[in-house]
Design an enzyme around this catalytic site. Structure first.
Site, PDB file in Angstrom:
ATOM      1  CB  CYS A  98      -1.022   0.000   1.134  1.00 27.61           C
ATOM      2  SG  CYS A  98      -0.438  -0.634   2.704  1.00 27.61           S
ATOM      3  NE  ARG A 155       2.784  -8.934   5.429  1.00 29.46           N
ATOM      4  CZ  ARG A 155       1.464  -8.769   5.369  1.00 29.46           C
ATOM      5  NH1 ARG A 155       0.675  -9.526   6.113  1.00 29.46           N
ATOM      6  NH2 ARG A 155       0.939  -7.862   4.561  1.00 29.46           N
ATOM      7  CD  GLN A 197      -0.431  -8.673   0.740  1.00 26.55           C
ATOM      8  OE1 GLN A 197       0.093  -7.609   0.442  1.00 26.55           O
ATOM      9  NE2 GLN A 197      -1.114  -8.833   1.860  1.00 26.55           N
ATOM     10  CG  ASP A 217      -2.230  -5.463  -1.773  1.00 26.18           C
ATOM     11  OD1 ASP A 217      -3.342  -5.453  -1.250  1.00 26.18           O
ATOM     12  OD2 ASP A 217      -1.196  -5.076  -1.204  1.00 26.18           O
ATOM     13  CG  HIS A 227      -3.992  -0.297  -2.080  1.00 22.41           C
ATOM     14  ND1 HIS A 227      -2.990  -1.143  -2.491  1.00 22.41           N
ATOM     15  CD2 HIS A 227      -4.142  -0.479  -0.747  1.00 22.41           C
ATOM     16  CE1 HIS A 227      -2.528  -1.797  -1.438  1.00 22.41           C
ATOM     17  NE2 HIS A 227      -3.209  -1.423  -0.369  1.00 22.41           N
ATOM     18  CE  LYS A 272      -9.113  -7.741   9.489  1.00 21.25           C
ATOM     19  NZ  LYS A 272      -7.830  -8.456   9.285  1.00 21.25           N
ATOM     20  CG  HIS A 319      -5.841  -0.752   2.563  1.00 20.35           C
ATOM     21  ND1 HIS A 319      -4.472  -0.671   2.546  1.00 20.35           N
ATOM     22  CD2 HIS A 319      -6.279   0.415   3.107  1.00 20.35           C
ATOM     23  CE1 HIS A 319      -4.094   0.486   3.060  1.00 20.35           C
ATOM     24  NE2 HIS A 319      -5.172   1.160   3.410  1.00 20.35           N
TER      25      HIS A 319
END
Length: 658
Positions: A353, A382, A400, A402, A404, A485, A531
């Site tokens: 992000c 991670r 991911q 991902d 946005h 979320k 997100h």
């Protein structure tokens, strides 16, 4: 004796009852064999609890979550007693209930063996049959230390009372109030058989433990710290009936067959080489096909939905994560910095992000561009402790899917609604259909931004979730530091729940990055940021689908959609021609031209979970046809080649299981 008025609460029904002084919860629910405890003023109590005037008392059924925990915690005590009867030198750690079972930690000279577990289970059965009573008594700290002088770990917990005893299971032993010990008493003589420091509550008697089994043992650090001694942990499970225990063990056996790590090896899909490192997987060619097809379909659907594709690097200067706040909140979950460029810290990125924010901020933005939807298959890293790394579902490096989304405040509700609908529809395309939603709200100790912004964001998400008509479950305090979320929870083919997609509403990162767009009136306004990870990670979603389908992927995802099996060598060329025709249509068809006998080739294809087996002998070759053998063993003969290709192509296009 004076009268005592109590209110008995059962779901939405309330009953006022007048009883005599000294009446216990057991008296209130006499004859109700499934009631194992009571809840009084919100606190769980043993059935021996004496009710007071004006109290509201609720029965706790053994089949409820609290009831199962009490059953399992009581069984953990029985196991600990059995261990100390068989191994008198064993020192007690903690023994809490956990999901579907319980464990207890012991300090012993040698690790337990499978034979030891059998002996312990047999001794537990003896204790259960004795019908020992669980009896609670309050003790002073001094008395507890005197009684448990030979139990060093219990003495440590007494010292932690009301302060640092927050590790899993520690609160089962001690709390902020009085200390209590539970005695296991002989039902005939009242003599003490065993005792343990514990908050309780417990079952009235061991006879109410109808079905249990010890599962396995493992090493575990005391209180979860590698600085502490290594103890031996025995895991077990307990259920209200033998049928429920049997069903659970059958479920475990089925889950073991579906374990993605096992199937990944058997089907030659992926591996986690020791030379690369724990939590870092490599995909083999067949696994690579499945992953590519998953990604390609996702890309296609995202393009149709108006997303724009972006790409970002794997590493960045640490200052970026200082701006985003991730270094403040997640430094422990990030890999250590690399010293580059004259002492500048660089980090492997743990999320995408902040970089997407920089893309948004690379030039001026107009309200006419919004909503702006960025999408990336972004690989992140991670640091996970080795004890929690688990195949593809808990990895150290993963990709991911991902997205946005940047929009105006006015567009926020509609965009969230559209996003959640898109997420659910796409998950259904991959074969998941049973969902509920979870709404994670602010952690009061871990958040940025104003209470007003959080309240607005939370209520907006709640309304969007409720529109889907799915069950909505609260997750208090479960949000990330920057916003609430919605999580999509999906059940797989054997009923397990997996957290899938997440949608987070964020008013804070746009503020931290000073993101702006020019509104219709020419003023500078702050966008709202959404997100959204649909799979969560490709690796984890791959594992979920692998277990959901037990490796038998539908034809559209299967690495080999059809396998040609010749009856003899004379039929190989015919099948190769058929495979070539199929490949021209984009189908993944191979031919087993090995020297194995036909029956072995069929068995190999079944083990490989190929959707279609195409068998050809003289009759088919002479007639210009093929024969299908399906996964369930059924067969269809004499199919013209063009019809056979059409059937395979239709199964792929329709994304159906065959």
């Amino acid at each position: 004796m004076s009268d005592v008025r109590v209110i008995i609460q059962r779901d939405s029904e309330r009953e006022e009852r007048v009883v005599t002084t000294g009446t216990t919860a057991a008296d209130l629910f006499a004859g109700e064999r499934t009631v194992v405890a009571a809840r009084v003023a919100g606190e769980l109590k043993d059935l021996t609890y004496v009710v007071a005037d004006g109290e509201e008392v609720e029965p706790v059924e053994v089949s409820s979550e609290d009831g199962l925990n009490i059953l399992r915690h009581s069984t953990a005590h029985v196991m600990a007693q059995a261990v100390q009867e068989l191994f008198p030198e064993a020192k007690l750690g903690i023994g809490p209930p956990v999901k579907d079972g319980f464990y207890y930690d012991f300090d012993v000279e040698k690790p337990f063996t499978p034979d030891d577990l059998k002996l312990i289970e047999k001794k537990m059965q003896e204790i259960v049959k004795r019908g020992q009573k669980f009896a609670r008594r309050a003790v002073t700290d001094e008395a507890a230390r005197e009684e448990l002088a030979d139990e060093p770990y219990k003495l440590e917990l007494i010292g932690l009372k009301g302060s640092a005893a927050h590790e899993e299971g520690a609160n089962v032993e001690v709390g902020a109030g009085e200390l209590t010990i539970y005695d296991n008493l002989d039902p005939k003589t009242g003599e003490l058989c065993w005792k343990d420091l514990c908050r309780g509550p417990h079952l009235p008697t061991t006879r109410l433990i109808p079905a249990f089994k010890l599962m396995r043992n493992a090493a575990a650090y005391w209180r979860g710290s590698e600085k502490n001694p290594m103890l031996q942990r025995i895991y077990g499970t307990a259920w209200p009936s033998k049928d429920e225990l049997k069903a659970y063990l059958e479920f475990l056996a089925e889950a073991e067959k579906r374990d993605h790590r096992k199937l990944g090896s058997e089907l030659d899909l992926f591996s986690v080489p020791e030379q690369i490192g724990s939590g870092l997987a490599v995909f083999h060619p067949k696994g690579g096909i499945i992953r590519r097809v998953m990604e390609d379909y996702s890309r296609k659907r995202h393009e149709e939905e108006g997303y724009e594709f972006v790409y970002t690097p794997h590493a960045t200067k640490g200052a970026l994560f200082e701006t985003s706040g991730h270094l403040d909140w997640y430094a422990d979950g990030m890999y250590p910095p690399m010293q580059l460029d004259e002492g500048v810290d660089y980090y492997l990125k743990p999320m995408n992000c902040p970089m997407h924010n920089l893309i948004f901020d690379a030039r001026g933005r107009s309200y006419r561009e919004l909503p702006l939807r960025f999408f990336e298959f972004g690989t992140v890293y991670r640091y996970e402790k080795s004890g929690v790394v688990h195949g593809l579902t808990r990895a150290r490096g993963f990709t991911q899917d991902d997205a946005h989304i940047y929009c105006t405040r006015e567009q926020m509700g509609e965009e969230l609604d559209r996003t959640l609908t898109f997420v659910l529809d796409l998950l259904r395309d991959y074969g998941l259909n049973d969902f509920y939603l979870e709404l994670s709200t602010k952690d009061p100790e871990k958040f940025v931004g104003t209470d007003e912004a959080w309240e607005e964001a939370t209520e907006t998400l709640r309304k969007v979730a409720e529109k889907q008509g799915l069950e909505l479950v609260a997750d208090p305090g479960g949000a990330a530091f920057y916003g609430p979320k919605i999580s999509v929870q999906a059940k797989d083919a054997i009923g397990r729940t997996w957290q899938m997609s997440t949608i987070q509403l964020d008013f804070n990162l746009p503020e931290r990055f000073d993101l702006e767009y020019t509104a219709a009136d020419g003023t500078k306004q702050r966008p709202v940021m959404i997100h959204r990870a649909l799979f969560g990670s490709i690796e984890r979603f791959f594992a979920v689908l692998l277990e959901h389908y037990a490796g038998a992927f539908p034809a559209w995802l299967a690495p080999v959609q059809a396998l040609g099996i010749p009856v003899g060598d004379a039929h190989v060329e015919y099948l190769q021609e058929f495979a070539a025709e199929a490949k021209k249509q984009g189908l993944r068809v191979e031919v087993d031209a090995s020297s194995d006998r036909m029956q072995k080739k069929i068995r190999n294809a079944q083990k490989s979970k190929v959707p279609f087996m195409i068998i050809v002998g003289d009759d088919d070759m002479n007639a210009g046809t093929v024969s299908f053998r399906y996964r369930d063993g059924s067969q269809k003969n004499g199919i013209p080649r063009d019809e056979a290709l059409a059937e395979i192509a239709k199964a792929v296009a329709d994304r159906v299981q065959v």
